[in-house]
Design a protein around this motif. Structure first.
Motif, mmCIF file in Angstrom:
data_model
loop_
_atom_site.group_PDB
_atom_site.id
_atom_site.type_symbol
_atom_site.label_atom_id
_atom_site.label_comp_id
_atom_site.label_asym_id
_atom_site.label_seq_id
_atom_site.Cartn_x
_atom_site.Cartn_y
_atom_site.Cartn_z
ATOM 1 N N LEU A 26 0.823 -1.220 0.000
ATOM 2 C CA LEU A 26 0.000 0.000 0.000
ATOM 3 C C LEU A 26 0.852 1.263 0.000
ATOM 4 C CD1 LEU A 26 -2.851 -1.052 2.478
ATOM 5 C CD2 LEU A 26 -3.002 -0.821 0.000
ATOM 6 N N ARG A 27 1.717 1.364 -0.979
ATOM 7 C CA ARG A 27 2.496 2.588 -1.219
ATOM 8 C C ARG A 27 3.408 3.010 -0.083
ATOM 9 N NH1 ARG A 27 -1.385 6.953 -4.273
ATOM 10 N NH2 ARG A 27 -1.947 5.680 -6.071
ATOM 11 N N ASP A 29 3.398 5.094 -9.798
ATOM 12 C CA ASP A 29 2.613 5.257 -11.016
ATOM 13 C C ASP A 29 3.369 4.557 -12.148
ATOM 14 O OD1 ASP A 29 1.394 6.134 -13.339
ATOM 15 O OD2 ASP A 29 1.134 8.199 -12.638
ATOM 16 N N ASP A 57 7.774 13.649 -0.455
ATOM 17 C CA ASP A 57 7.586 14.179 -1.802
ATOM 18 C C ASP A 57 8.026 13.151 -2.845
ATOM 19 O OD1 ASP A 57 6.404 16.791 -1.514
ATOM 20 O OD2 ASP A 57 8.266 17.444 -0.572
ATOM 21 N N PHE A 58 8.059 11.897 -2.443
ATOM 22 C CA PHE A 58 8.420 10.791 -3.335
ATOM 23 C C PHE A 58 9.829 10.946 -3.912
ATOM 24 C CE2 PHE A 58 3.752 11.356 -3.601
ATOM 25 C CZ PHE A 58 3.363 10.165 -3.003
#
Lengths: 434, 434
Positions: free
Chosen positions: A16-17, A68, A108-109
Motif C-alpha cells: 500500500l504505497r 505510477d 515528496d516521493f
C-alpha cells in the motif's frame, strides 16, 4: 532495469504505497545491488507496485520513487527536473512565496533528497538560496549535476513568471556534512557553495519567513553553511501561527501589564521573533528569556531580536542541567522545543524521561491560565509518548492543564497517508488551569 | 464518603490521572454503589488518587471529578458553580465570545456533562442559549437544580462584566433525549426548555460562530431542540479556519474562473457557509454542492446559504448509496465529514470500509492540485485508521495526494494528556497531485 518480486504470503499492507521495503520482503533480492540502477518492484503475481532504487548497504534495502507505472525513471535528469518543477508549483499553490521546504524526501516521493529554499535580501536586492541535502547514493545518481538541475529549474520558473528571481540571484549550497552519506559511499565534508553571487556571507544570513497571519515580514539571522541541518528549521512556522493565534486572545482577555515568555532551546529564536512581532503590533509590552546550549545560535538570535527591538535576555546553558531552573508562576507562555531526543527506537525510554524533565521545569514556571507549548521532533516519539511525558511532568509539578491546540507539520512539510513514519513533528499547547 | 482502594500490582499507569476506572481495578468494589455518593480513590498504599463518583450500572465503574486532594465535593452546588465559572473564564481567555462548548465532559473534569453555549440575535437583541446534556447519574446529582446553577453563573458573569448578557436574555435547554440516560436510571425524553424568553423558536435558530480568521460574522440556522447532539456541531470551527487558510492560497495562485466545492454530509452547511463567505470577501465566484441524507438539515442549510447569497445546490441522498457518484476531476475542494461510523471497537472494520468508500468517491472527483478534506469524529477510529482508509481510497482511485494540513479539536474542545481516548476528531487535508 532490475525487477524485484515481493514474496508470496507477505502482509498485503506492505503493497500500500509504503516508500520503504526491507530485503526480507523480496523473493530473490540481490546481495549487492548498484544504487544507480533503476529497480521495478512487482508483487507475487508480477503486477507493478513501484519503481525506485535499492542499496544493500542502506538502512532500507529499497526506496520507491514512483507508484505510477506510467512514470519512467530512465531519463534521470528529465525525471528529477519535472519532479522539482511540480514541487515548486505545489508549494506556491499553498501560499509560499519566501522561504519554504521545496523537497521533503519520502514525503515528496524523492527519498534521500531534502531541499530548503530560503529568500534573503541585501541592499534592496532579493536572493534565493537552495540548501540541498543528499543522503542516499540512489538519489545522488539523479542529481549528478546539481548546477544544471537548479539552473534549468530557476530559469523555467522565472520564464513562466512563477518566481521573480533569476539565476544570477540564486545560490546553491550542498550540505554534504551528514554522517550517513559515508555509509552510502558518498563523499562527506563541509558545506559547499555552488554559484555564489555577490559574495554573500551565508553564515549570518537573514532569511525571510512567510507568515499569512503576521502582516509584516519576519527575518531570522541564520547560518546556512554551518547551522544545524539546512541552517534554519522551517518546520515550526505553522505552529508559531497556531500558538500566537491562541496566545494573543489570552493577552487581549487578561491584559497582563507585561507579558513574560520563555523560549527553551530557542536555537535562532524564531518563536521569540514571531511572538515578539505579533505582540508589538498589538502594542503589548513583552519580555523574553531565551535559553540554549549553543552560543553561536544565541548570538544569531540576539542579533535578530536586537534588530527588531525585542526585549530578549539570552542564557547559554544546558537546559537538562539541574542548574537550569525556572521561577515559579513567572511566565505567561513557555515554549519547550528541544532537539530530537530519540534518534531511534532504543532511545525512547531515555528520551521520554528527558521530555518529562524539561516539561516539569516548564510546568512549575507557568502562571495560572498561561500556556506550556511542548514539542517533539523525534520521529521515534509518538504523540502518545509525548502526551505521557507531559502528563507525568504536570503531575510531578502539581499542576493541571488542558490541550487547547495540537500542531504538526506545516503545509510545506507534507506527509503521506501511506507513510505514518514520516510524521515526526508534534506540538501540544496546554493551558495550565490550576 | 466512600473510599475505594486500587488493587496492588495494578499497572501504575492507571494512577496517572486517567478519568475512568473499571471495577476490576479496585480491591473491594461495592457491587451496588449509589451514584450520588462521593467516592475517594486511594492507591494500595492508601495515598490519595482522585475523587468522583461510581456506578456499577455504568460502562465505567468510576469517573474522576478531581485529582486535587484540596478540592472537596461535599458542597455539590458550590463545586459545580465554581467549576462552570472557571470554564467560562477559560473559554473567554481563548478568544471565544459567541458560541462555544462551555463544558466538555471528562476533558473538563466533569464526566457526564456537556454544555454548549450558543449566541443568537433577534430584532437587535442578543440571546444566549445553554444546551445541556447530562448523561450520567453521578453528575446529575450535582445539577439537581439546573435553573439555579445557570442563573447564578449568568448573574456572576454579567456582574463581573465578563459577558454582556443578562439572565433575561438566557435560555436553558435540557437535551435529555440521549438513550444512555435510561441505563443510568435517568428520565429520557424530548428536549425541555427552561427559562424560555421572548418566545424564541429554537428549532430554526441562527447561531453566531466565532471566527478569528473571518472578519465578518457567521450565522448558521440550527435546530437546538431536535437537531443532532446539542443542535450544532461546534467542533469543526477550528478546522474550517485551517482549510480556508490553505484553500484561499490555492485560489489566489491558480485563479480558477469559478471555484467548485462539494460538501459531503454537509449537515447544517457550516463548511459551505464559512468557505462561501471567505471566497465572497475575496471576490471569487464559487458554486457549492451540498449532500446529506437529512432533508431537515438540508432545509436549514439552504436557508443559511440563501441568506448569504451563496450559490448552493442541495442533494438529499444517502452518500453511501452506489447511486451517489461524483463527476471526475470536477471539484477544487471536496469535504468528507460523515457522522461517526464507529460507535465502538467492534465497528472499526466496517467503519474503515465506509470511510474508504466515501473517500474513494471524493478522490475521483477532485481536480489536480485540488484538496480532499477527510474527517472522522469516531473516537474508536484512530488517526492511523483514518489514514489507512484514505490511502486505500486514493490507491483505488489511481490518485496521489499529500497531507498539507492535519486538524483536530478546536480550543473550546480541550483534551487531556492523561486521556488519549478523549481525542475523537481528526481532519486530514490532502492536496491531490496526480
Amino acid at each position: 532495469m532490475i525487477t524485484l518480486n515481493v514474496k508470496k504470503n507477505i502482509d498485503p499492507k506492505v503493497l500500500l504505497r509504503h516508500p520503504w521495503m526491507t530485503k526480507a520482503l523480496f523473493d530473490k533480492p540481490s546481495e549487492s545491488v548498484n544504487p544507480n540502477e533503476i529497480v521495478e518492484v512487482r508483487d507475487a503475481q508480477n503486477q507493478f507496485v513501484s519503481r525506485g532504487y535499492a542499496n544493500s548497504l542502506s538502512l532500507f534495502y529499497y526506496r520507491a520513487l514512483t507508484f505510477d507505472s506510467r512514470e519512467k525513471l530512465e531519463d534521470k535528469f528529465g525525471f528529477l527536473s519535472s519532479r522539482l518543477y511540480e514541487l515548486f508549483i505545489q508549494r506556491l499553490s499553498l501560499g509560499y512565496k519566501k522561504s519554504f521546504r521545496l523537497c521533503f524526501s519520502e514525503n515528496d516521493f524523492l527519498p534521500g533528497l531534502v531541499i530548503d529554499r530560503f529568500l534573503s535580501e541585501k541592499n534592496g536586492k532579493d536572493y534565493q538560496v537552495f540548501v540541498v541535502q543528499v543522503t542516499t547514493a540512489g538519489i545522488n545518481s539523479y542529481i549528478s549535476d546539481p548546477l544544471k538541475i537548479f539552473k534549468t529549474l530557476v530559469e523555467k520558473m522565472n520564464q513562466e513568471k512563477m518566481i521573480p528571481i533569476a539565476w544570477e540571484q540564486t545560490i546553491l549550497v550542498l550540505r554534504n556534512d551528514i554522517k550517513i552519506r559515508e555509509k552510502e559511499g558518498l563523499p562527506f565534508g563541509p558545506a559547499q557553495i555552488l554559484n555564489n553571487v555577490d559574495n554573500l556571507d551565508l553564515s549570518v544570513m537573514p532569511v525571510s519567513i512567510d507568515h499569512w497571519f503576521l502582516k509584516s515580514d519576519m527575518k531570522i539571522q541564520s547560518d546556512l553553511m554551518g547551522g544545524q541541518k539546512t541552517g534554519f528549521f522551517l518546520d515550526q512556522n505553522y505552529n508559531l501561527l497556531r500558538v500566537a493565534e491562541v496566545f494573543t486572545e489570552y493577552v487581549k482577555f487578561f491584559k497582563p501589564g507585561k507579558v513574560r515568555i520563555m523560549d527553551i532551546c530557542c536555537h535562532l529564536g524564531q518563536w521569540t521573533a514571531y511572538l515578539g512581532l505579533v505582540l508589538k503590533q498589538m502594542g503589548v509590552e513583552a519580555e523574553f528569556v531565551l535559553v540554549d546550549i549553543s552560543k553561536d545560535a544565541l548570538a544569531n538570535a540576539k542579533a535578530t531580536m536586537d534588530g527588531y527591538g525585542i526585549q530578549a535576555q539570552c542564557q547559554a546553558i544546558d537546559v537538562m542541567d539541574d542548574k537550569f531552573t525556572i521561577d515559579e508562576n513567572a511566565f505567561d507562555l513557555i515554549i519547550v522545543d528541544p532537539p530530537a531526543f530519540a534518534k531511534s527506537k532504543e532511545h525512547i525510554p531515555a528520551a521520554k524521561s528527558a521530555y518529562q524533565k524539561l516539561n516539569l521545569k516548564a510546568y512549575k514556571g507557568i502562571k495560572k491560565y498561561g500556556f506550556v507549548v511542548s514539542c517533539s521532533c523525534s520521529g521515534a516519539i509518538s504523540l502518545e509518548d509525548l502526551k505521557d511525558s507531559v502528563n507525568r511532568a504536570q503531575i510531578k509539578a502539581f499542576r493541571t492543564s488542558k490541550i487547547v491546540a495540537q500542531g504538526g507539520h506545516a503545509p510545506d512539510h507534507p506527509h503521506l497517508v501511506s507513510f505514518p513514519e514520516g510524521f515526526y513533528l508534534k506540538m501540544l499547547m496546554a493551558q495550565v488551569t490550576s
